[in-house]
Design a protein around this motif. Structure first.
Motif, PDB file in Angstrom:
ATOM      1  N   ASP A  47      40.440  24.410   5.607  1.00  0.00           N
ATOM      2  CA  ASP A  47      39.827  23.925   4.365  1.00  0.00           C
ATOM      3  C   ASP A  47      38.386  24.399   4.239  1.00  0.00           C
ATOM      4  O   ASP A  47      37.954  24.818   3.156  1.00  0.00           O
ATOM      5  CB  ASP A  47      39.892  22.395   4.286  1.00  0.00           C
ATOM      6  N   ALA A  48      37.638  24.366   5.333  1.00  0.00           N
ATOM      7  CA  ALA A  48      36.240  24.822   5.306  1.00  0.00           C
ATOM      8  C   ALA A  48      36.167  26.317   5.006  1.00  0.00           C
ATOM      9  O   ALA A  48      35.356  26.762   4.187  1.00  0.00           O
ATOM     10  CB  ALA A  48      35.558  24.513   6.636  1.00  0.00           C
ATOM     11  N   GLN A  49      37.029  27.103   5.649  1.00  0.00           N
ATOM     12  CA  GLN A  49      37.024  28.547   5.422  1.00  0.00           C
ATOM     13  C   GLN A  49      37.412  28.867   3.980  1.00  0.00           C
ATOM     14  O   GLN A  49      36.754  29.666   3.316  1.00  0.00           O
ATOM     15  CB  GLN A  49      37.983  29.245   6.381  1.00  0.00           C
ATOM     16  N   HIS A  50      38.460  28.240   3.498  1.00  0.00           N
ATOM     17  CA  HIS A  50      38.929  28.506   2.142  1.00  0.00           C
ATOM     18  C   HIS A  50      37.857  28.145   1.111  1.00  0.00           C
ATOM     19  O   HIS A  50      37.600  28.911   0.177  1.00  0.00           O
ATOM     20  CB  HIS A  50      40.221  27.738   1.870  1.00  0.00           C
ATOM     21  N   SER A  51      37.227  27.011   1.311  1.00  0.00           N
ATOM     22  CA  SER A  51      36.158  26.587   0.406  1.00  0.00           C
ATOM     23  C   SER A  51      34.986  27.566   0.445  1.00  0.00           C
ATOM     24  O   SER A  51      34.442  27.947  -0.597  1.00  0.00           O
ATOM     25  CB  SER A  51      35.685  25.187   0.794  1.00  0.00           C
ATOM     26  N   PHE A  52      34.605  28.009   1.645  1.00  0.00           N
ATOM     27  CA  PHE A  52      33.518  28.977   1.789  1.00  0.00           C
ATOM     28  C   PHE A  52      33.858  30.273   1.065  1.00  0.00           C
ATOM     29  O   PHE A  52      33.032  30.814   0.330  1.00  0.00           O
ATOM     30  CB  PHE A  52      33.237  29.256   3.272  1.00  0.00           C
ATOM     31  N   TYR A  53      35.060  30.791   1.274  1.00  0.00           N
ATOM     32  CA  TYR A  53      35.456  32.038   0.632  1.00  0.00           C
ATOM     33  C   TYR A  53      35.398  31.924  -0.888  1.00  0.00           C
ATOM     34  O   TYR A  53      34.925  32.828  -1.577  1.00  0.00           O
ATOM     35  CB  TYR A  53      36.872  32.448   1.044  1.00  0.00           C
ATOM     36  N   ARG A  54      35.884  30.825  -1.423  1.00  0.00           N
ATOM     37  CA  ARG A  54      35.890  30.644  -2.878  1.00  0.00           C
ATOM     38  C   ARG A  54      34.469  30.557  -3.439  1.00  0.00           C
ATOM     39  O   ARG A  54      34.200  31.083  -4.513  1.00  0.00           O
ATOM     40  CB  ARG A  54      36.678  29.390  -3.261  1.00  0.00           C
ATOM     41  N   LYS A  55      33.579  29.892  -2.701  1.00  0.00           N
ATOM     42  CA  LYS A  55      32.186  29.779  -3.167  1.00  0.00           C
ATOM     43  C   LYS A  55      31.428  31.088  -2.991  1.00  0.00           C
ATOM     44  O   LYS A  55      30.662  31.489  -3.858  1.00  0.00           O
ATOM     45  CB  LYS A  55      31.476  28.651  -2.417  1.00  0.00           C
ATOM     46  N   ARG A  56      31.630  31.760  -1.875  1.00  0.00           N
ATOM     47  CA  ARG A  56      30.896  32.999  -1.576  1.00  0.00           C
ATOM     48  C   ARG A  56      31.358  34.154  -2.447  1.00  0.00           C
ATOM     49  O   ARG A  56      30.580  35.016  -2.797  1.00  0.00           O
ATOM     50  CB  ARG A  56      31.080  33.340  -0.086  1.00  0.00           C
ATOM     51  N   TYR A  57      32.650  34.155  -2.787  1.00  0.00           N
ATOM     52  CA  TYR A  57      33.235  35.251  -3.575  1.00  0.00           C
ATOM     53  C   TYR A  57      33.955  34.689  -4.800  1.00  0.00           C
ATOM     54  O   TYR A  57      35.192  34.753  -4.890  1.00  0.00           O
ATOM     55  CB  TYR A  57      34.211  36.066  -2.714  1.00  0.00           C
TER      56      TYR A  57
END
Length: 164
Positions: A47-57
């Protein structure tokens, strides 16, 4: 059959989480956790990785990799002016080392060559796919901690690859 892509949707959450879990399986096994603790850890990290990816890209393309209707993994890509950045590429273990990842990357490399762009990817130092990236002509352009930033450019092809 060449792999195809389709955009992820909410119904893919469990599948994407299972793909992520396979990328952490060895590390989790070494931790010696019980199944419940391991599952909670994987869920939190995914969940943390997916959220980071969506926010960063925010303009990234987040796809499920398919063979026909069978989901094999995920490919997340950010297309920028001068580069195509592979945010993440991961396949289920049963579909690794069968040319699927290479085919996906080759498609991105052809696109980058047509655009005059680079293809980049961050790779963990112990990632078993490192040999694939190197074989395809990716070169390390920087490193930080446990990660390398690898880059492919059409101009980085060796003479042998140009004449093949």
């Amino acid at each position: 059959m060449a792999p195809t892509l389709r955009p992820i949707d909410a119904a893919d959450h469990a599948f994407l989480r299972s793909v992520y879990a396979t990328t952490r399986a060895e590390e989790i096994a070494m931790a010696g956790w019980d199944a419940g603790t391991a599952d909670a850890f994987v869920g939190m990290q995914f969940d943390a990785q997916h959220s980071f990816y969506r926010k960063r890209y925010p303009a990234g393309q987040f796809d499920v990799v398919l063979d026909g209707a069978t989901p094999l993994g995920r490919l997340y890509v950010s297309r920028e002016a001068q580069r195509i950045h592979v945010i993440d590429i991961a396949l289920l273990p049963a579909y690794r080392n069968r040319g699927t990842g290479g085919a996906l990357l080759a498609g991105l490399m052809r696109e980058a060559e047509q655009r005059g762009a680079a293809v980049t990817i961050h790779v963990e130092l112990n990632n078993p796919a490192m040999s694939l990236y190197e074989r395809l002509g990716f070169r390390e352009i920087s490193s930080a901690g446990f990660h390398r930033l690898m880059e492919w450019r059409a101009t980085t092809l060796t003479h042998k690859e140009h004449t093949a």
